[in-house]
Write an enzyme that holds these catalytic residues in place. Structure first.
Site, PDB file in Angstrom:
ATOM      1  N   PRO A  10     -30.597  45.394 -24.720  1.00  0.00           N
ATOM      2  CA  PRO A  10     -29.751  46.096 -23.758  1.00  0.00           C
ATOM      3  C   PRO A  10     -29.363  47.509 -24.174  1.00  0.00           C
ATOM      4  O   PRO A  10     -29.086  47.777 -25.344  1.00  0.00           O
ATOM      5  CB  PRO A  10     -28.503  45.207 -23.654  1.00  0.00           C
ATOM      6  CG  PRO A  10     -28.545  44.336 -24.845  1.00  0.00           C
ATOM      7  CD  PRO A  10     -29.982  44.164 -25.209  1.00  0.00           C
ATOM      8  N   ASN A  11     -29.361  48.366 -23.185  1.00  0.00           N
ATOM      9  CA  ASN A  11     -28.905  49.763 -23.253  1.00  0.00           C
ATOM     10  C   ASN A  11     -29.907  50.711 -23.893  1.00  0.00           C
ATOM     11  O   ASN A  11     -29.711  51.926 -23.854  1.00  0.00           O
ATOM     12  CB  ASN A  11     -27.540  49.867 -23.975  1.00  0.00           C
ATOM     13  CG  ASN A  11     -26.455  49.121 -23.249  1.00  0.00           C
ATOM     14  OD1 ASN A  11     -26.276  49.324 -22.045  1.00  0.00           O
ATOM     15  ND2 ASN A  11     -25.750  48.247 -23.941  1.00  0.00           N
ATOM     16  N   ARG A  18     -27.520  59.412 -24.797  1.00  0.00           N
ATOM     17  CA  ARG A  18     -26.122  59.198 -25.174  1.00  0.00           C
ATOM     18  C   ARG A  18     -26.035  59.028 -26.687  1.00  0.00           C
ATOM     19  O   ARG A  18     -26.973  58.572 -27.316  1.00  0.00           O
ATOM     20  CB  ARG A  18     -25.547  57.925 -24.516  1.00  0.00           C
ATOM     21  CG  ARG A  18     -25.416  57.995 -23.026  1.00  0.00           C
ATOM     22  CD  ARG A  18     -24.131  58.736 -22.639  1.00  0.00           C
ATOM     23  NE  ARG A  18     -24.185  59.196 -21.246  1.00  0.00           N
ATOM     24  CZ  ARG A  18     -23.937  58.450 -20.179  1.00  0.00           C
ATOM     25  NH1 ARG A  18     -23.579  57.210 -20.335  1.00  0.00           N
ATOM     26  NH2 ARG A  18     -24.025  58.952 -18.969  1.00  0.00           N
ATOM     27  N   TYR A  23     -27.914  57.642 -32.466  1.00  0.00           N
ATOM     28  CA  TYR A  23     -29.236  57.129 -32.077  1.00  0.00           C
ATOM     29  C   TYR A  23     -30.305  58.216 -31.937  1.00  0.00           C
ATOM     30  O   TYR A  23     -31.459  57.903 -31.611  1.00  0.00           O
ATOM     31  CB  TYR A  23     -29.114  56.328 -30.778  1.00  0.00           C
ATOM     32  CG  TYR A  23     -28.185  55.148 -30.898  1.00  0.00           C
ATOM     33  CD1 TYR A  23     -28.525  54.056 -31.690  1.00  0.00           C
ATOM     34  CD2 TYR A  23     -26.946  55.129 -30.246  1.00  0.00           C
ATOM     35  CE1 TYR A  23     -27.672  52.976 -31.826  1.00  0.00           C
ATOM     36  CE2 TYR A  23     -26.083  54.052 -30.369  1.00  0.00           C
ATOM     37  CZ  TYR A  23     -26.447  52.980 -31.159  1.00  0.00           C
ATOM     38  OH  TYR A  23     -25.604  51.912 -31.298  1.00  0.00           O
ATOM     39  N   ASN A  72     -36.122  45.201 -31.331  1.00  0.00           N
ATOM     40  CA  ASN A  72     -34.780  45.765 -31.474  1.00  0.00           C
ATOM     41  C   ASN A  72     -33.916  45.048 -30.448  1.00  0.00           C
ATOM     42  O   ASN A  72     -33.880  45.434 -29.277  1.00  0.00           O
ATOM     43  CB  ASN A  72     -34.774  47.273 -31.208  1.00  0.00           C
ATOM     44  CG  ASN A  72     -33.390  47.862 -31.440  1.00  0.00           C
ATOM     45  OD1 ASN A  72     -32.405  47.116 -31.562  1.00  0.00           O
ATOM     46  ND2 ASN A  72     -33.289  49.178 -31.504  1.00  0.00           N
ATOM     47  N   ALA A  75     -27.481  44.638 -28.972  1.00  0.00           N
ATOM     48  CA  ALA A  75     -26.276  43.808 -29.166  1.00  0.00           C
ATOM     49  C   ALA A  75     -26.588  42.321 -29.266  1.00  0.00           C
ATOM     50  O   ALA A  75     -25.811  41.566 -29.885  1.00  0.00           O
ATOM     51  CB  ALA A  75     -25.291  44.067 -28.032  1.00  0.00           C
ATOM     52  N   ASP A  85     -33.525  31.111 -31.480  1.00  0.00           N
ATOM     53  CA  ASP A  85     -34.316  29.896 -31.254  1.00  0.00           C
ATOM     54  C   ASP A  85     -35.698  30.243 -30.710  1.00  0.00           C
ATOM     55  O   ASP A  85     -36.704  29.646 -31.121  1.00  0.00           O
ATOM     56  CB  ASP A  85     -33.596  28.960 -30.280  1.00  0.00           C
ATOM     57  CG  ASP A  85     -32.425  28.238 -30.929  1.00  0.00           C
ATOM     58  OD1 ASP A  85     -32.363  28.208 -32.173  1.00  0.00           O
ATOM     59  OD2 ASP A  85     -31.571  27.717 -30.196  1.00  0.00           O
ATOM     60  N   GLU A  96     -37.628  42.878 -37.377  1.00  0.00           N
ATOM     61  CA  GLU A  96     -36.389  43.289 -36.691  1.00  0.00           C
ATOM     62  C   GLU A  96     -36.160  44.769 -36.971  1.00  0.00           C
ATOM     63  O   GLU A  96     -36.264  45.209 -38.121  1.00  0.00           O
ATOM     64  CB  GLU A  96     -35.228  42.458 -37.232  1.00  0.00           C
ATOM     65  CG  GLU A  96     -33.873  42.844 -36.675  1.00  0.00           C
ATOM     66  CD  GLU A  96     -32.742  42.038 -37.322  1.00  0.00           C
ATOM     67  OE1 GLU A  96     -33.019  41.047 -38.042  1.00  0.00           O
ATOM     68  OE2 GLU A  96     -31.570  42.422 -37.112  1.00  0.00           O
ATOM     69  N   HIS A  98     -33.752  48.291 -36.232  1.00  0.00           N
ATOM     70  CA  HIS A  98     -32.564  48.977 -35.704  1.00  0.00           C
ATOM     71  C   HIS A  98     -32.693  50.461 -36.006  1.00  0.00           C
ATOM     72  O   HIS A  98     -33.049  50.852 -37.131  1.00  0.00           O
ATOM     73  CB  HIS A  98     -31.287  48.433 -36.335  1.00  0.00           C
ATOM     74  CG  HIS A  98     -31.100  46.973 -36.058  1.00  0.00           C
ATOM     75  ND1 HIS A  98     -30.640  46.513 -34.854  1.00  0.00           N
ATOM     76  CD2 HIS A  98     -31.369  45.888 -36.815  1.00  0.00           C
ATOM     77  CE1 HIS A  98     -30.618  45.193 -34.877  1.00  0.00           C
ATOM     78  NE2 HIS A  98     -31.059  44.783 -36.059  1.00  0.00           N
ATOM     79  N   ILE A  99     -32.367  51.262 -35.012  1.00  0.00           N
ATOM     80  CA  ILE A  99     -32.433  52.717 -35.173  1.00  0.00           C
ATOM     81  C   ILE A  99     -31.388  53.170 -36.195  1.00  0.00           C
ATOM     82  O   ILE A  99     -31.666  53.978 -37.072  1.00  0.00           O
ATOM     83  CB  ILE A  99     -32.198  53.387 -33.804  1.00  0.00           C
ATOM     84  CG1 ILE A  99     -33.303  52.974 -32.826  1.00  0.00           C
ATOM     85  CG2 ILE A  99     -32.103  54.902 -33.933  1.00  0.00           C
ATOM     86  CD1 ILE A  99     -32.957  53.218 -31.366  1.00  0.00           C
ATOM     87  N   SER A 100     -30.186  52.650 -36.050  1.00  0.00           N
ATOM     88  CA  SER A 100     -29.096  52.994 -36.972  1.00  0.00           C
ATOM     89  C   SER A 100     -29.071  51.999 -38.130  1.00  0.00           C
ATOM     90  O   SER A 100     -29.652  50.917 -38.042  1.00  0.00           O
ATOM     91  CB  SER A 100     -27.758  52.955 -36.226  1.00  0.00           C
ATOM     92  OG  SER A 100     -27.518  51.648 -35.721  1.00  0.00           O
ATOM     93  N   ARG A 105     -22.146  50.402 -40.549  1.00  0.00           N
ATOM     94  CA  ARG A 105     -21.247  50.456 -39.396  1.00  0.00           C
ATOM     95  C   ARG A 105     -20.147  49.398 -39.511  1.00  0.00           C
ATOM     96  O   ARG A 105     -19.984  48.761 -40.538  1.00  0.00           O
ATOM     97  CB  ARG A 105     -22.082  50.316 -38.123  1.00  0.00           C
ATOM     98  CG  ARG A 105     -23.128  51.438 -38.048  1.00  0.00           C
ATOM     99  CD  ARG A 105     -23.968  51.365 -36.825  1.00  0.00           C
ATOM    100  NE  ARG A 105     -23.151  51.558 -35.625  1.00  0.00           N
ATOM    101  CZ  ARG A 105     -23.635  51.424 -34.400  1.00  0.00           C
ATOM    102  NH1 ARG A 105     -24.894  51.084 -34.211  1.00  0.00           N
ATOM    103  NH2 ARG A 105     -22.850  51.627 -33.366  1.00  0.00           N
TER     104      ARG A 105
HETATM  105  O1  CA2 Z   1     -29.373  50.843 -34.096  1.00  0.00           O
HETATM  106  C1  CA2 Z   1     -29.889  50.097 -33.267  1.00  0.00           C
HETATM  107  O2  CA2 Z   1     -31.065  50.189 -32.913  1.00  0.00           O
HETATM  108  C2  CA2 Z   1     -29.027  49.028 -32.577  1.00  0.00           C
HETATM  109  O3  CA2 Z   1     -29.822  47.858 -32.392  1.00  0.00           O
HETATM  110  C3  CA2 Z   1     -28.590  49.594 -31.254  1.00  0.00           C
HETATM  111  C4  CA2 Z   1     -27.566  48.715 -30.515  1.00  0.00           C
HETATM  112  C5  CA2 Z   1     -26.424  48.283 -31.407  1.00  0.00           C
HETATM  113  O4  CA2 Z   1     -25.699  47.278 -30.735  1.00  0.00           O
HETATM  114  C6  CA2 Z   1     -26.930  47.729 -32.709  1.00  0.00           C
HETATM  115  O5  CA2 Z   1     -25.831  47.501 -33.508  1.00  0.00           O
HETATM  116  C7  CA2 Z   1     -27.847  48.680 -33.425  1.00  0.00           C
HETATM  117  C8  CA2 Z   1     -26.920  49.454 -29.363  1.00  0.00           C
HETATM  118  C9  CA2 Z   1     -27.857  50.106 -28.447  1.00  0.00           C
HETATM  119  C10 CA2 Z   1     -27.082  50.999 -27.562  1.00  0.00           C
HETATM  120  O6  CA2 Z   1     -28.007  51.786 -26.906  1.00  0.00           O
HETATM  121  C11 CA2 Z   1     -27.724  53.090 -26.737  1.00  0.00           C
HETATM  122  C12 CA2 Z   1     -28.792  53.849 -26.433  1.00  0.00           C
HETATM  123  C13 CA2 Z   1     -28.619  55.181 -26.254  1.00  0.00           C
HETATM  124  C14 CA2 Z   1     -27.389  55.745 -26.366  1.00  0.00           C
HETATM  125  C15 CA2 Z   1     -26.319  54.954 -26.654  1.00  0.00           C
HETATM  126  C16 CA2 Z   1     -26.472  53.599 -26.829  1.00  0.00           C
END
Ligand code: CA2
Length: 143
Positions: A10-11, A18, A23, A72, A75, A85, A96, A98-100, A105
């Protein structure tokens, strides 16, 4: 040749638009293009969804048709036993991504269910992490 699946939760469709301080500025379309270059001749199924059920269905598709998974889960990393599962049913390598750096965090981002299945975890390399994950996945597939 079976494809690799690069799955996004998601997102992440908002990537590059953003919170660039966390990110970065690379969009998901650019990430997809970079993954295809990194994969070379290996076909790539690249998907993003904001829905947990759809993400699980995509893992099921990968179970039937995929050689490996880069995921990725965003959340859902920290919430979804159902996703864990589904990934446990997949027999190939799972990375797995993650960008960050989730460990730098807040504590809510520290416990990943997906890590209980993942063969490797990449976090904190920014959008480049996707390319690194694809290259590593190809290497695991060759091993
Ligand atoms: O760092 C990552 O790739 C995360 O999986 C990104 C998730 C966050 O919940 C994880 O802790 C780490 C959040 C993605 C939110 O997506 C956005 C994309 C663009 C701008 C802002 C948020």
């Amino acid at each position: 040749m079976k494809p690799i699946y690069v799955l996004n939760g998601p997102n992440l469709n908002r990537l590059g638009k953003r919170e660039p301080q966390i990110y970065g500025t690379t969009t998901l379309a650019e990430v997809e293009a970079n993954c295809r270059i990194a994969a070379g001749e290996r076909p790539v199924v690249f998907r993003q969804t904001n829905s947990e059920g759809t993400l699980i269905n995509l893992v099921h598709e990968a179970i039937d048709e995929g050689a490996g998974i880069v995921i990725n889960p965003a959340a859902f990393t920290f919430t979804s036993l159902a996703l864990l599962d589904a990934l446990k049913m997949f027999e190939g390598p799972v990375i797995e991504l993650h960008i960050s750096n989730i460990h730098k965090r807040e504590p809510i981002y520290h416990r990943s269910y997906v890590s209980m299945r993942a063969d490797a975890v990449i976090a904190g390399l920014g959008a480049y992490g996707y390319e690194a994950a694809v290259v590593a996945l190809l290497r695991l597939l060759r091993a």
